[in-house]
Structures are given as C-alpha cells and as structure tokens.
Design a protein around this motif. Structure first.
Motif, PDB file in Angstrom:
ATOM      1  N   ASP A 166      40.430  47.088  40.003  1.00 42.48           N
ATOM      2  CA  ASP A 166      41.674  46.434  40.431  1.00 42.48           C
ATOM      3  C   ASP A 166      42.644  46.254  39.278  1.00 42.48           C
ATOM      4  O   ASP A 166      43.382  45.263  39.208  1.00 42.48           O
ATOM      5  N   GLY A 167      42.651  47.227  38.353  1.00 42.07           N
ATOM      6  CA  GLY A 167      43.559  47.171  37.220  1.00 42.07           C
ATOM      7  C   GLY A 167      44.819  47.982  37.459  1.00 42.07           C
ATOM      8  O   GLY A 167      45.059  48.507  38.558  1.00 42.07           O
ATOM      9  N   THR A 200      45.709  47.800  32.069  1.00 44.84           N
ATOM     10  CA  THR A 200      45.386  46.379  32.202  1.00 44.84           C
ATOM     11  C   THR A 200      44.167  46.243  33.102  1.00 44.84           C
ATOM     12  O   THR A 200      44.191  46.692  34.254  1.00 44.84           O
ATOM     13  N   LEU A 201      43.097  45.654  32.566  1.00 43.08           N
ATOM     14  CA  LEU A 201      41.855  45.471  33.322  1.00 43.08           C
ATOM     15  C   LEU A 201      41.582  43.978  33.482  1.00 43.08           C
ATOM     16  O   LEU A 201      41.353  43.281  32.488  1.00 43.08           O
ATOM     17  N   PRO A 202      41.602  43.456  34.715  1.00 43.86           N
ATOM     18  CA  PRO A 202      41.314  42.030  34.925  1.00 43.86           C
ATOM     19  C   PRO A 202      39.891  41.693  34.487  1.00 43.86           C
ATOM     20  O   PRO A 202      38.958  42.474  34.694  1.00 43.86           O
ATOM     21  N   LEU A 203      39.730  40.525  33.882  1.00 45.95           N
ATOM     22  CA  LEU A 203      38.402  40.081  33.454  1.00 45.95           C
ATOM     23  C   LEU A 203      37.669  39.324  34.556  1.00 45.95           C
ATOM     24  O   LEU A 203      36.460  39.130  34.471  1.00 45.95           O
ATOM     25  N   ASN A 252      43.144  39.312  31.049  1.00 49.84           N
ATOM     26  CA  ASN A 252      43.026  40.767  31.157  1.00 49.84           C
ATOM     27  C   ASN A 252      42.672  41.383  29.802  1.00 49.84           C
ATOM     28  O   ASN A 252      43.018  40.836  28.746  1.00 49.84           O
ATOM     29  N   LEU A 253      41.990  42.524  29.866  1.00 53.03           N
ATOM     30  CA  LEU A 253      41.832  43.372  28.696  1.00 53.03           C
ATOM     31  C   LEU A 253      42.988  44.363  28.710  1.00 53.03           C
ATOM     32  O   LEU A 253      43.215  45.051  29.702  1.00 53.03           O
TER      33      LEU A 253
END
Length: 275
Positions: free
Chosen positions: A184-185, A202-205, A153-154
């Motif tokens: 979808d974060g 939180t941003l999924p990669l 995640n970012l």
C-alpha cells in the motif's frame, strides 16, 4: 461414516505466506550474488587466479547466508532502519566493488523508527531490482541510494545519471511497482532528459486501517468471495471446484481476477491480505 477434512491452521497459513515472501527475498539477493560473481570474473583489476578466488569467496558467503537467513528473518519482527540499510549495503558490496556502476549510499538517521520485517525486505528488494536494471541497461554510471524515515513511512530515493527518460510505466519499474503496491505504498518517477531520473518510494510502516472488509473494497463478486474464502482456508483449485460445483479452469479464472483486484502476487499473498 462421517469424515473430516484437515485444513491448514491460521498459523500454518501465515507460515506459508512468510515462506513465499522469503523465497522472493532469496531470489533477489542471489540475483545480485550472481551479478557480483560475473563482475568479479570480468574485472580487469584482477588476475585470473585472484578473480577465481574472489568469486569463490562471494559464492561461499552467499551459500552460508542462504542456510542461515531463513531462521533469522523468520524470528526478526522488527529491524532497526540502520541495520536494514547496512544489510542492503552488504548485499551490494561485491557488485559495487567490482562492477562499473558507482553506487553511493546515504545513511538513514540512527534515530529512525524500526522497520517491520516485511517493509525492510521489500525495500532491499526494490533497491536491488533497480540497481540490477541500471546494470542491465548499461547507461547510468552513478546511482545514489537514500533511505529516511518520517515516523510513519520509510522513504526510499534512488537517483541515477542516465538518459533521464525513465517512466513509472517502463518495464523496469513493473516489479518495483508491484512490490510497492503490495504494501500500500506509493512510487513516483521524476526524470530530466540528459540529467537522469529519481525514483521516489514511500512504504507505510503500519498496515492501513480498513473501515470495510477487503472484499467490499476491491469490488469482489459473490462467486469470487466464495473462492477467496476457500483460498484462505488453503484449498487447492480442484478442492474449490468440487466444493462450489465449478470446473478447475473456472476456479483459475476467479483466482486470477482476485489476484488483480486485490493486488497480490501469488496465492499465499492473496490469502494473507484477505485475512
């Protein structure tokens, strides 16, 4: 005589979705440019002549970026996390230099995983939106921006020294929440009265793995499923109505429900997520 109707190819539909995302990116970036020009023109640090010269330089630089960035972003599949963060700093530099808000940047680790272009664009847009909201509110004097990457995640952290009454339900958080939800974060807000607020994103990669079709996950009705498939095919509301034997207003109603259920901002994103 039989006739055939040409429908957009999958590649064309993907391009349309990319262009929609790119348009949102441009809008955010150039909102910052306009705020920067205003900050320069209002700055007591500059003479009128110096302010005009600096404002022209900023506007000219933004114009050059507008002409070149489309191709760069379209071709960029991945962005190193350090490079993506450096672009954010570049976007905010004039506002930081001449505005009244003290923006502090905490560099991400150079070893962080490269970011998908969509995640990098969204993260920059989120931070720009937050900074502009702080400028408009005029309450915070200092903002701290931090990016990190845990491999999956970012992690974006934005902290201010305002009144400490920010909530995830505030109007200022709505556009941020929509962007995060589209990827979808997750977004959280921690506030301490008198000490400021911290926005944690939180941003999924990687895209989520789906065990069932999106239509089933979102609880879409049979009629909405028919409309969605035609939207994915690139049909207009009038064409969808003619195919399904329903009015254009009914089509609009179904499309509106689909946008809400799937969490998309527009038809292009709706089609992209459905695909």
């Amino acid at each position: 005589m039989a006739t055939t109707t040409d429908h957009p190819s999958p590649a064309s539909r993907r391009l349309a979705a990319d262009l929609a995302s790119l348009g949102a990116e441009f809008a955010d970036r150039h909102s910052v440019t306009l705020e920067s020009v205003l900050a320069i023109l209002r700055s007591p640090q500059l003479t009128d002549q110096a302010a005009r010269s600096m404002a022209i330089d900023v506007a000219a630089s933004a114009l050059v970026g507008l002409r070149t960035q489309t191709d760069e972003q379209r071709n960029a599949i991945l962005e190193p996390v350090v490079g993506a963060f450096a672009r954010l700093r570049s976007d905010l530099r004039p506002l930081v230099r001449f505005g009244e808000l003290d923006v502090q940047f905490v560099e991400p680790p150079a070893t962080g995983r490269a970011l998908p272009g969509e995640v990098a664009h969204a993260a920059r847009a989120i931070v720009r939106t937050a900074v502009l909201a702080f400028v408009d509110a005029g309450e915070a004097r200092r903002v701290r921006i931090q990016w990190d990457c845990d491999g999956l995640n970012l992690l974006v952290r934005i902290r201010d020294d305002g009144r400490g009454d920010l909530s995830v339900h505030d109007d200022a958080m709505r556009p941020i929440g929509e962007r995060v939800a589209a990827l979808d974060g997750d977004v959280e807000v921690a506030s301490t009265p008198g000490w400021g607020s911290e926005v944690r994103i939180t941003l999924p990669l990687d895209p989520p793995s789906l065990d069932e079709p999106l239509e089933d996950q979102a609880g879409i009705s049979a009629r909405e499923r028919d409309v969605l498939r035609l939207v994915v095919d690139g049909r207009t509301n009038q064409e969808i109505g003619g195919t399904l034997g329903i009015s254009v207003n009914t089509v609009k109603f179904h499309v509106s429900n689909l946008l809400q259920k799937i969490g998309a901002r527009n038809r292009a994103e709706l089609a992209a997520r459905a695909r």
